[in-house]
Enzyme design. Structure first.
Site: not given
Length: 410
Positions: A376, A348, A230
């Protein structure tokens, strides 16, 4: 509360207050973690595991042509923001670097010198090409080799994203440590057990990037592999751009597209910290729904064990609002000549797959792998699959004549 607890622990551990001005290298705690002072009063918790080898560490093959790839590309940026990328070297050919995804051919410059612009009728003879805004040429020779756990010059760095901690890498750290790799995983400032400065300026992208630079310079060796998740992907990109000779490979997990960072003006994280604190149960529930493909008891336990979103409202707000990095645009990413593995969880809801696909198109040497069962937090949901993909990429090297054992072949 997290700040006070951390400060108290560090005070007992170091024998002085966290704001003391004396320089500090690092301190080992009883539970195996290292506390590194990157700046006076700014202390990061780091998981550092180096294998104990009975003899001298093994080194990779000495052939200078093994894994050698010539990276050449010309990147033209026009004033309308469009890029024209021309791959010129070996790295752009699948038979050389086995890169399954290349930047698609961009339309040639038309009458006004910019891609995609219509050409006026009868203007062929009077065509005038405008000068591009910027032209960048990448021309370097990279030696991309297999990195084994027995090699003493390899270090794996794991960088988490907003709201997480180094604990989200638990499965990966154990997996690679057992294989003999040296691994390093820091807690970002204000996350996990790192110190939490009480000013918002401590959580800007540039402040956190300098923290990661200090960690990298402290532990880096000859061949370093960066793994980010991320927001952590942005710091990996930053380090790969700053240290092209030291960063051997990069792995981006649900990192998003090659776009400049800019905080949203309408984000819920612009609310005052006291309001965010009251909304924390709703935020945790929303993260569970969006960050995991399933929302059962197992996922809730993983969320708790991984310390995801277990940060103060002030740190969360400051970190989200500090995501300003105008330099990290498509041109910045297109300049990277390091091999990159992109891992995307199909479910995600934070990062659409189109963003990772665009990233794969912009990068010179990129491999995109999609995990159907993941979201995610794919490294927590599908640890075995993620570990296998990461390990295969760490061991990967280009199929060059020297790698096949015919180094004298022309």
């Amino acid at each position: 509360m997290l700040t006070s607890i951390t400060d108290g622990f560090l005070c007992c551990l170091l024998g002085k207050t966290p704001n003391a001005m004396g320089p500090l290298d690092s301190v080992e705690s009883s539970d195996g973690f290292t506390f590194l002072e990157v700046k006076p009063g700014r202390i990061l918790r780091i998981h550092h595991s180096a294998p104990e080898r009975p003899g001298p560490p093994e080194l990779p093959g000495s052939s200078p042509e093994r894994g050698a790839v010539r990276c050449q590309r010309r990147i033209t940026l026009y004033r309308n923001g469009q890029l024209l990328i021309e791959n010129l070297g070996e790295a752009s050919r699948p038979e050389s670097a086995r890169s399954p995804r290349r930047c698609p051919p961009c339309p040639a410059p038309e009458a006004n010198g910019e891609p995609g612009a219509p050409e006026p009728a009868g203007a062929a003879a009077k065509r005038r090409k405008r000068k591009p805004k910027r032209v960048v040429t990448v021309d370097c020779k990279k030696r991309i080799t297999s990195c084994k756990g027995t090699h003493g010059d390899v270090v794996l760095f794991f960088i988490h994203g907003v709201g997480g901690s180094l604990d989200i890498w638990k499965e990966q750290l154990e997996f690679f440590s057992k294989l003999g790799y040296e691994v390093v995983a820091p807690d970002l400032a204000g996350h996990g057990c790192s110190s939490a400065p009480p000013v918002a300026a401590a959580y800007t992208f540039y402040a956190l990037a300098e923290d990661m630079r200090a960690v990298f310079k402290r532990y880096a060796k000859k061949r370093n592999i960066l793994i980010g998740h991320s927001y952590g992907v942005s710091f990996c990109t930053f380090l790969a751009h700053e240290y092209p000779e030291l960063v051997h490979k990069v792995i981006m997990i649900n990192g998003g597209g090659p776009t400049a960072l800019e905080p949203s003006l309408c984000s819920i994280f612009n609310l005052p910290p006291c309001v965010l604190h009251c909304l924390s149960p709703c935020l945790a529930w929303s993260f569970l729904k969006a960050g995991f493909a399933r929302q059962g008891a197992k996922e809730k336990q993983l969320l708790k064990e991984g310390n995801a979103f277990n940060v103060s409202s002030f740190v969360l707000r400051a970190t989200m609002s500090g995501q300003y990095w105008p330099e990290g645009d498509e041109l910045y990413h297109a300049e990277l000549a390091v091999p990159v593995l992109l891992v995307h969880g199909m479910h995600d809801k934070f990062v659409p797959i189109e963003e990772d696909q665009r990233m794969a198109e912009i990068l010179l040497i990129a491999f995109l792998k999609v995990i159907d069962e993941g979201s995610h937090m794919v490294m927590l949901e599908c640890p075995d699959t993620v570990n296998t993909l990461l390990h295969e990429f760490v061991l990967w090297e280009p199929d060059t004549p020297a790698a096949r054992g015919d180094g004298d072949a022309k």
